[in-house]
Scaffold this motif. Structure first.
Motif, mmCIF file in Angstrom:
data_model
loop_
_atom_site.group_PDB
_atom_site.id
_atom_site.type_symbol
_atom_site.label_atom_id
_atom_site.label_comp_id
_atom_site.label_asym_id
_atom_site.label_seq_id
_atom_site.Cartn_x
_atom_site.Cartn_y
_atom_site.Cartn_z
ATOM 1 N N TYR A 566 0.866 -1.174 0.000
ATOM 2 C CA TYR A 566 0.000 0.000 0.000
ATOM 3 C C TYR A 566 0.905 1.227 0.000
ATOM 4 O O TYR A 566 1.741 1.392 0.904
ATOM 5 C CB TYR A 566 -0.894 0.005 1.239
ATOM 6 C CG TYR A 566 -1.769 -1.224 1.366
ATOM 7 C CD1 TYR A 566 -3.010 -1.294 0.750
ATOM 8 C CD2 TYR A 566 -1.348 -2.322 2.123
ATOM 9 C CE1 TYR A 566 -3.811 -2.416 0.866
ATOM 10 C CE2 TYR A 566 -2.139 -3.454 2.247
ATOM 11 C CZ TYR A 566 -3.375 -3.490 1.612
ATOM 12 O OH TYR A 566 -4.161 -4.615 1.736
ATOM 13 N N HIS A 589 -2.744 7.235 -4.264
ATOM 14 C CA HIS A 589 -2.242 6.025 -3.635
ATOM 15 C C HIS A 589 -2.402 4.850 -4.587
ATOM 16 O O HIS A 589 -3.027 4.989 -5.655
ATOM 17 C CB HIS A 589 -2.942 5.737 -2.305
ATOM 18 C CG HIS A 589 -4.425 5.512 -2.420
ATOM 19 N ND1 HIS A 589 -5.336 6.523 -2.605
ATOM 20 C CD2 HIS A 589 -5.154 4.364 -2.349
ATOM 21 C CE1 HIS A 589 -6.553 6.037 -2.661
ATOM 22 N NE2 HIS A 589 -6.479 4.713 -2.504
ATOM 23 N N ALA A 590 -1.844 3.724 -4.217
ATOM 24 C CA ALA A 590 -1.933 2.504 -5.025
ATOM 25 C C ALA A 590 -1.942 1.293 -4.113
ATOM 26 O O ALA A 590 -1.403 1.318 -3.000
ATOM 27 C CB ALA A 590 -0.784 2.413 -6.012
ATOM 28 N N GLN A 591 -2.579 0.240 -4.605
ATOM 29 C CA GLN A 591 -2.604 -1.044 -3.910
ATOM 30 C C GLN A 591 -2.108 -2.117 -4.881
ATOM 31 O O GLN A 591 -2.630 -2.244 -5.991
ATOM 32 C CB GLN A 591 -4.014 -1.385 -3.437
ATOM 33 C CG GLN A 591 -4.596 -0.387 -2.453
ATOM 34 C CD GLN A 591 -6.020 -0.718 -2.057
ATOM 35 O OE1 GLN A 591 -6.562 -1.758 -2.438
ATOM 36 N NE2 GLN A 591 -6.642 0.169 -1.283
ATOM 37 N N THR A 619 -3.454 -1.476 -8.695
ATOM 38 C CA THR A 619 -4.493 -0.479 -8.938
ATOM 39 C C THR A 619 -4.045 0.871 -8.391
ATOM 40 O O THR A 619 -3.644 0.969 -7.220
ATOM 41 C CB THR A 619 -5.814 -0.878 -8.271
ATOM 42 O OG1 THR A 619 -6.184 -2.188 -8.711
ATOM 43 C CG2 THR A 619 -6.920 0.106 -8.611
ATOM 44 N N GLY A 620 -4.082 1.905 -9.230
ATOM 45 C CA GLY A 620 -3.780 3.262 -8.812
ATOM 46 C C GLY A 620 -5.048 4.065 -8.637
ATOM 47 O O GLY A 620 -6.086 3.767 -9.247
ATOM 48 N N PHE A 621 -4.970 5.109 -7.802
ATOM 49 C CA PHE A 621 -6.148 5.914 -7.495
ATOM 50 C C PHE A 621 -5.836 7.400 -7.687
ATOM 51 O O PHE A 621 -4.796 7.898 -7.242
ATOM 52 C CB PHE A 621 -6.612 5.673 -6.055
ATOM 53 C CG PHE A 621 -7.088 4.274 -5.794
ATOM 54 C CD1 PHE A 621 -8.433 3.948 -5.883
ATOM 55 C CD2 PHE A 621 -6.186 3.269 -5.466
ATOM 56 C CE1 PHE A 621 -8.876 2.658 -5.646
ATOM 57 C CE2 PHE A 621 -6.613 1.973 -5.224
ATOM 58 C CZ PHE A 621 -7.960 1.667 -5.316
ATOM 59 N N SER A 641 -11.797 10.436 -7.584
ATOM 60 C CA SER A 641 -11.018 9.407 -6.898
ATOM 61 C C SER A 641 -11.145 8.072 -7.616
ATOM 62 O O SER A 641 -11.163 7.020 -6.993
ATOM 63 C CB SER A 641 -11.482 9.266 -5.443
ATOM 64 O OG SER A 641 -12.869 8.962 -5.401
ATOM 65 N N SER A 642 -11.270 8.126 -8.933
ATOM 66 C CA SER A 642 -11.430 6.899 -9.705
ATOM 67 C C SER A 642 -10.136 6.093 -9.693
ATOM 68 O O SER A 642 -9.051 6.600 -9.398
ATOM 69 C CB SER A 642 -11.829 7.228 -11.142
ATOM 70 O OG SER A 642 -10.849 8.043 -11.761
ATOM 71 N N SER A 643 -10.255 4.827 -10.020
ATOM 72 C CA SER A 643 -9.110 3.926 -10.017
ATOM 73 C C SER A 643 -8.788 3.493 -11.440
ATOM 74 O O SER A 643 -9.599 3.618 -12.355
ATOM 75 C CB SER A 643 -9.397 2.703 -9.149
ATOM 76 O OG SER A 643 -10.489 1.963 -9.671
ATOM 77 N N ASP A 649 0.759 -3.241 -14.607
ATOM 78 C CA ASP A 649 -0.218 -4.227 -14.143
ATOM 79 C C ASP A 649 -0.324 -5.394 -15.117
ATOM 80 O O ASP A 649 -1.328 -5.576 -15.800
ATOM 81 C CB ASP A 649 -1.582 -3.559 -13.956
ATOM 82 C CG ASP A 649 -2.636 -4.517 -13.425
ATOM 83 O OD1 ASP A 649 -2.320 -5.247 -12.478
ATOM 84 O OD2 ASP A 649 -3.750 -4.534 -13.975
#
Length: 772
Positions: A566, A589-591, A619-621, A641-643, A649
């Motif tokens: 994270y 941020h990214a997960q 996934t980036g935000f 705040s779309s991803s 990836d």
């Protein structure tokens, strides 16, 4: 402070430097029952670390084997007229391990029991790491200058190779750190940004993606420890290599070392040229020539049994063209880049006691990169000159106390950064009407970074624990500091030959230094009526890693790791207009999470093999929190705040290799790689325009419904033979046949940040090496 004064300060303060390394050494002392010294042969092996070294003790019965990655080793000592002696030795710190060995007179044995399988697992390993040994490094193909090392790293679990040799460990963008002989390098070392590493100089690699010691910081997507210094054998030794292959590629290398008394000196030089250096956007491979050169020299002296002093200087440069698309080639475009790197190191080591070590290091680095375009460049002619000069110092101690192995210290880097950039629009039809036809920028800044750390490793029977704490201070265009705790644990179950491990890393990662000033200057406000310009801040993240290692038999090892990352202010890059000049940006941020599986056979008779598989989702935000965006991109990215899938990836990645030693002088191998495809953002309605730019064959390799490049697959074959050998001298010939099926593999296609790039077609290369 001018550069001369900075260099003097670095060398004068070298006694305050501390090396970053995960290596140690063993000092053997061999004698008979009466205490007489014996010049015995010593064989040291670790299957878990892919390390095998053979040395002979000197007339005093002493031998030092250095640059050993932490782990478990098996040794075998033999001498005619004496019974062989064998045993196990552990390397857990940089403090030298002293090992006195007594040999007993006995009959000569024609068969010696080999117990190297005992080192298949390291029962105290905490975290995800792989060591690439000298044999695998030496046999890596050199078909394209600058690609041997990235291609080798891309065969390790969790590492993805994108266009132009850019590596992405576990979804990270440009957060790769090389530590070369203890010197951390945190700038972008991919071939389009910096001169390539000379792989003929590399002895081994230690690759980490989790459970980072607290001494490591700044760039922690993945850490690669590179060892270039060979063991200091007495007398004259060396290697000369001459090779060539497809795309008019040729390369040559010469390196020699001489050891005498307590001294060691070595020099090396390399040169290469090719007509396919970068990954071109079209099949025709237009304007893609390059030349690379490098030189290095080193000197070390053991001042005593407890003190060692060394110096290293290296110079490398690359001059190459930027590949054209079809329309750019028709227009007559020509763009040239060059990059250079000069490094000077001084290092000092003092064993203060059997359980306390002081190591000192200082360095100076001068890095530069330039871009030039001719007047026919379409649709824009770009010009650039950038670089930085950096001094590095640190200090610390390493020690042992009972079951604890500890280390503490700090480091500091200081240096000026400079950038100049300009463009001339040559085809206004490609740009918004308000885009200026000319632009110029020049900027300077001072980079100051420091850190402090303390770490400890503790063992109780089959339980191993590690803990560390690191403080970082960063001051370039923004000023920020952070504390980063690190925790790790492992437990070994001997009956099942099974190791469990888990770790947590809090990381503080500094922004990419390349074109950071350009992305931050107010001057870019003139480029569009819609401009998003935010300071690029360091990234903060929480990295979790857990897994198992299992010995399935005495020869097969299974490793499984599950990870989650994270990150805030997730680092990525963008390209300014159509210039090809990239600069850092950051998202909210990214997960990133995934699983990695590795099945390996280090050595089973004449066979060795591995199979790697990684499944990953990144996934980036939004919104964008740092960097520069222009026009509609700025208005789309600043809100919401779309991803979205991060540019790295790729969901499924696999690689495999099988090697067979036919006899003592002949080996053959085959390797394969598969990737399920990277994301792209292109509307299928633009397909006619895309065909005119890239060709129908390239466009066919894109799945517009899934917005991804279609899967790639590469099959390679290699073989080598020792054609002549006498004592320590030999001629070795190797041939490589790559992408044997001649499959068209598209790496990136019209990506939002990465452009279009094609992997190499079928190619062949060969090289002849003389060792002495």
């Amino acid at each position: 402070m001018n550069i001369a004064r900075l260099l003097v300060c670095v060398l004068a303060a070298v006694v305050a430097g501390f090396a970053q390394t995960s290596e140690g050494e063993v000092r053997f002392s061999v004698h008979d029952a009466a205490g007489n010294a014996l010049a015995a042969s010593i064989d040291l092996n670790s299957e878990s670390n892919s390390t095998h070294k053979t040395v002979r003790a000197n007339e005093n019965g002493k031998a030092v084997i250095r640059h050993l990655p932490y782990g478990l080793y098996h040794y075998m000592i033999t001498l005619n007229g004496f019974k062989p002696a064998s045993g196990m030795v552990e390397i857990r710190s940089a403090i030298p391990v002293k090992l006195p060995i007594g040999l007993i007179v006995g009959p000569v044995r024609t068969v010696v029991d080999v117990e190297d399988h005992l080192t298949l697992l390291d029962p105290h390993q905490v975290g995800s790491a792989v060591t690439v040994g000298s044999r695998q490094v030496a046999e890596q193909d050199r078909s394209t200058p600058g690609r041997a090392l990235p291609n080798l790293l891309a065969m390790q679990p969790g590492w993805l190779l994108e266009a132009n040799g850019v590596l992405h460990p576990r979804g990270s963008e440009y957060q790769v750190q090389y530590i070369v002989d203890g010197l951390p390098l945190t700038d972008n070392r991919s071939p389009s940004f910096a001169p390539p590493f000379d792989i003929d100089n590399i002895q081994s690699l230690h690759v980490m993606t989790g459970s980072y010691p607290a001494e490591f910081g700044r760039k922690l997507g993945g850490v690669i420890e590179v060892t270039t210094t060979p063991d200091t054998a007495k007398g004259l030794h060396g290697k000369a290599v001459l090779g060539g292959g497809s795309f008019n590629t040729g390369h040559g290398y010469f390196g020699t070392q001489y050891g005498w008394g307590r001294n060691f000196a070595g020099i090396s030089a390399e040169g290469a040229r090719t007509d396919r250096y970068l990954d071109p956007p079209v099949l025709n491979n237009y304007t893609n020539s390059a030349t690379t050169t490098s030189f290095s020299g080193q000197f070390e002296r053991d001042l005593s049994d407890a003190q060692r002093l060394g110096f290293t200087y290296s110079h490398s440069d690359a001059r190459f063209q930027v590949p054209n698309e079809l329309l750019q080639q028709a227009a007559g475009q020509r763009q040239d880049r060059d990059s250079g790197d000069n490094e000077l190191q001084a290092r000092y080591q003092h064993v203060l006691s059997p359980v306390l070590l002081f190591t000192a290091r200082g360095s100076f680095q001068d890095v530069s990169a330039d871009l030039w375009s001719n007047d026919l460049s379409d649709p824009i002619a770009a010009f650039q000159s950038r670089g930085f000069k950096q001094g590095y110092l640190a200090s610390g101690l390493a020690g042992q106390a009972g079951a604890h192995t500890w280390k503490a210290g700090g480091d500091f880097l200081y240096g000026p950064v400079h950038e100049s950039f300009g463009y001339n629009v040559t085809n206004p039809d490609y740009f918004d009407p308000d885009t200026p036809s000319h632009f110029a920028f020049r900027g300077h800044a001072l980079d100051r970074e420091g850190s402090l750390y303390a770490q400890d490793a503790y063992r109780y029977r089959n339980l191993s624990l590690s803990a560390g704490l690191r403080w970082d201070g960063y001051n370039l265009l923004v000023r920020q500091q952070a504390w980063s705790p690190r925790l790790g644990a492992s437990f070994y179950w001997p009956a099942a030959k099974l190791l469990f491990h888990a770790s947590y890393d809090r990381v503080f990662q500094t922004p990419a230094i390349e074109n950071l000033l350009l992305a931050s200057t107010p001057a870019v406000g003139s480029l569009s009526d819609q401009v998003l310009r935010l300071p690029v801040k360091p990234s903060g993240g929480n990295f979790y890693d857990a897994g198992i290692s299992k010995a399935l038999t005495g020869h097969i090892r299974l490793d499984v790791s599950v990870f989650r990352r994270y990150e805030d202010n997730f680092a990525d890059d963008d390209v300014l207009l159509n210039t090809g000049v990239s600069f850092p940006i950051a998202f909210s941020h990214a997960q990133i999470h995934g699983v990695e599986v590795r099945l390996s056979i280090p050595k089973w008779g004449p066979l060795s093999a591995f199979l790697n598989y990684a499944n990953q989702t990144g996934t980036g935000f939004l919104p964008v929190t740092g960097g520069l965006l222009l026009g509609d991109d700025a208005s789309d990215a600043i809100g919401g705040s779309s991803s979205f899938p991060i540019s790295q990836d790729q969901r499924n990645t696999a690689s495999a290799q099988v090697r067979y030693q036919v006899n003592k002088r002949l080996w053959i191998s085959s390797s394969a790689a598969y990737g399920s495809g990277l994301p792209t953002e292109v509307a299928s309605a633009d397909i006619d325009a895309l065909v005119s730019e890239y060709s129908q064959a390239v466009v066919n390799r894109v799945n517009f419904e899934r917005n991804r490049v279609r899967p790639s697959f590469t099959l390679n074959f290699s073989g080598g033979a020792t054609v002549w050998k006498h004592e320590s001298r030999s001629f070795d010939l190797q041939a490589d046949f790559l992408n044997a099926t001649n499959r068209l593999n598209v790496i990136d296609f019209a990506g939002l940040f990465s452009g279009t790039a094609l992997a190499p077609p079928r190619s062949a290369s060969a090289r002849l090496a003389f060792s002495f």
